[in-house]
Motif scaffolding. Structure first.
Motif, short mmCIF file in Angstrom:
data_model
loop_
_atom_site.label_atom_id
_atom_site.label_comp_id
_atom_site.label_asym_id
_atom_site.label_seq_id
_atom_site.Cartn_x
_atom_site.Cartn_y
_atom_site.Cartn_z
N ARG A 16 67.57 51.78 41.17
CA ARG A 16 67.76 50.51 40.95
C ARG A 16 69.48 50.38 40.52
NH1 ARG A 16 61.89 49.26 37.84
NH2 ARG A 16 60.88 48.60 39.89
N VAL A 17 69.88 51.34 39.92
CA VAL A 17 71.32 51.24 39.47
C VAL A 17 72.13 51.11 40.58
CG1 VAL A 17 73.13 52.77 38.78
CG2 VAL A 17 71.22 52.49 37.33
N ALA A 18 71.61 51.95 41.98
CA ALA A 18 72.33 51.49 43.01
C ALA A 18 72.32 50.20 43.78
CB ALA A 18 71.99 52.91 44.00
N SER A 21 74.33 47.67 41.71
CA SER A 21 75.64 48.06 41.68
C SER A 21 76.18 47.32 42.99
CB SER A 21 76.05 49.53 41.82
OG SER A 21 75.90 50.04 40.62
N GLU A 22 75.17 47.64 44.28
CA GLU A 22 75.49 46.89 45.53
C GLU A 22 75.30 45.48 45.56
OE1 GLU A 22 73.79 47.05 50.31
OE2 GLU A 22 73.19 48.78 48.61
N THR A 23 74.53 44.90 44.70
CA THR A 23 74.33 43.52 44.46
C THR A 23 75.51 42.85 43.98
OG1 THR A 23 71.80 43.78 44.57
CG2 THR A 23 72.84 41.64 44.00
N ILE A 24 76.02 43.67 42.66
CA ILE A 24 77.17 43.08 42.21
C ILE A 24 78.41 42.97 43.13
CG2 ILE A 24 78.87 43.87 40.50
CD1 ILE A 24 76.55 42.68 39.04
N GLY A 25 78.48 43.98 43.88
CA GLY A 25 79.68 44.19 44.76
C GLY A 25 79.70 43.08 45.74
N ARG A 26 78.39 42.64 46.35
CA ARG A 26 78.12 41.54 47.29
C ARG A 26 78.44 40.03 46.49
NH1 ARG A 26 73.59 44.39 49.69
NH2 ARG A 26 72.17 43.12 48.12
N LEU A 27 78.39 40.09 45.16
CA LEU A 27 78.61 38.58 44.45
C LEU A 27 80.20 38.43 44.52
CD1 LEU A 27 76.14 38.76 41.69
CD2 LEU A 27 75.94 37.25 43.72
N THR A 28 80.36 37.40 44.82
CA THR A 28 82.04 36.88 44.84
C THR A 28 82.38 36.03 43.73
OG1 THR A 28 81.62 35.08 46.33
CG2 THR A 28 82.48 37.14 47.56
N VAL A 29 83.55 36.25 43.17
CA VAL A 29 84.08 35.39 42.12
C VAL A 29 84.16 33.75 42.63
CG1 VAL A 29 85.91 34.82 40.59
CG2 VAL A 29 85.32 37.40 41.22
#
Length: 335
Positions: A16-18, A21-29
């Motif tokens: 779930r951490v992985a 983290s991957e989902t956070i990486g895909r979310l753009t500012v």
């Protein structure tokens, strides 16, 4: 020897951490500042409504919005005060440091002002956590609270555990200690959000509390199970699931809404994975529930595909994202 909160890092937690983290990486500012501010306000209202609803507050998002705008709301005075205090506390959110005990006490003073006598200081008496008429947890004696909280803050400041895990461990340990006469639930949730926001600013905007409210029974069961096992892993796994679901549904949707269960499945898939691996990654024990709520809807929508489509029941069967599934994840991230 420095205190180490007991927590077994299970495959479910690490997966779930992985995925988070991957989902956070895909979310753009968000580049549109006005839109970003509007979204932040909407999600903060949802956060406050969810966190207070867990504690029995009945005010709706519309009523909280009215209070924020200075309008008069016909509601029990205590509930209105709870909302006003929460709004004031979240206004200070960016100024507090999660490893500073003084800031935690200030947060409690603001959050609970006018609601309890002991505000901004640890309790001087015993407390228990109730489920109806039943005591499900007796907190440590009051004279141990300062020492236990000092240990917990020292651990938080020194730990190298991933913030997703560390914030969940802190949340559980905080609830176990129950340092205040009242307001422990909302303070624990606030402080986990603060820890996470120092890792990624997105967590200042994401209304995780709304999902916890929807899964309130599981929230308390996870706390109970962790206490029974003397291991915070069940609570950590639960919180990570709530965080992942909140991230998946975070941004406004351009494409049709994906059910949280399907969104969680999509976020978990790494390359090609068989049913057992996916079910384990999601922390699901019930095979039928996994098939009906996760696997079949994702297959029906063409978001995932079988590696052996002509033999759906093959023991070698695996699943992978389709182009449509990858595009759907990207749309979730881009808003």
């Amino acid at each position: 020897m420095a205190y180490q909160p007991p927590c077994t890092l299970t495959p479910e937690i690490l997966n779930r951490v992985a995925a988070i983290s991957e989902t956070i990486g895909r979310l753009t500012v968000l580049t549109d500042q006005d839109r970003a501010l509007r979204l932040r306000r909407v999600n903060r209202i949802r956060t406050i409504q969810g966190s207070l609803a867990i504690e029995g507050n009945t005010l709706s998002e519309a009523q909280i919005t009215a209070i924020l705008e200075g309008k008069r709301v016909m509601a029990p005075p205590r509930e209105v005060l709870e909302v006003k205090n929460a709004l004031a506390a979240y206004d200070r959110f960016d100024a507090w440091k999660p490893t500073t005990e003084r800031d935690l006490l200030e947060a409690h003073r603001i959050l609970m002002s006018g609601l309890v006598e002991e505000v901004g200081r640890y309790r001087h008496g015993g407390v228990g956590v109730m489920a109806g008429d039943q005591v499900i947890h007796m907190a440590p004696p009051a004279d141990r609270v300062p020492h236990l909280m000092a240990e917990l803050f020292a651990w938080l400041a020194a730990t190298e555990v991933h913030p997703l895990i560390a914030s969940s461990i802190f949340h559980y340990e905080f609830e176990f200690i129950h340092p205040f006469t009242d307001g422990n639930g909302r303070m624990g949730r606030l402080w986990q959000s603060l820890i996470l926001a120092r890792w990624s600013r997105l967590f200042a905007e994401i209304p995780v509390e709304s999902l916890i409210f929807e899964h309130q029974r599981e929230y308390y069961q996870a706390i109970e199970e962790s206490t029974r096992q003397t291991d915070s892993a069940p609570f950590v796994a639960f919180m990570l699931r709530m965080i992942l679901d909140a991230l998946i549904s975070f941004t406004p949707q351009v494409a049709p809404q994906v059910a949280p269960q399907v969104g969680e499945l999509l976020a978990m898939i790494q390359g090609e994975m068989d049913r057992a691996a996916l079910q384990s990654a999601l922390g699901l024990a019930d095979r039928k529930s996994f098939r009906e709520r996760y696997l079949k809807p994702a297959l029906a929508d063409g978001l995932i595909e079988m590696t052996i489509p002509d033999k759906p029941n093959s023991r070698l069967q695996k699943y992978r994202l389709t182009d449509k599934g990858r595009q759907r994840l990207a749309r979730h991230a881009d808003g």
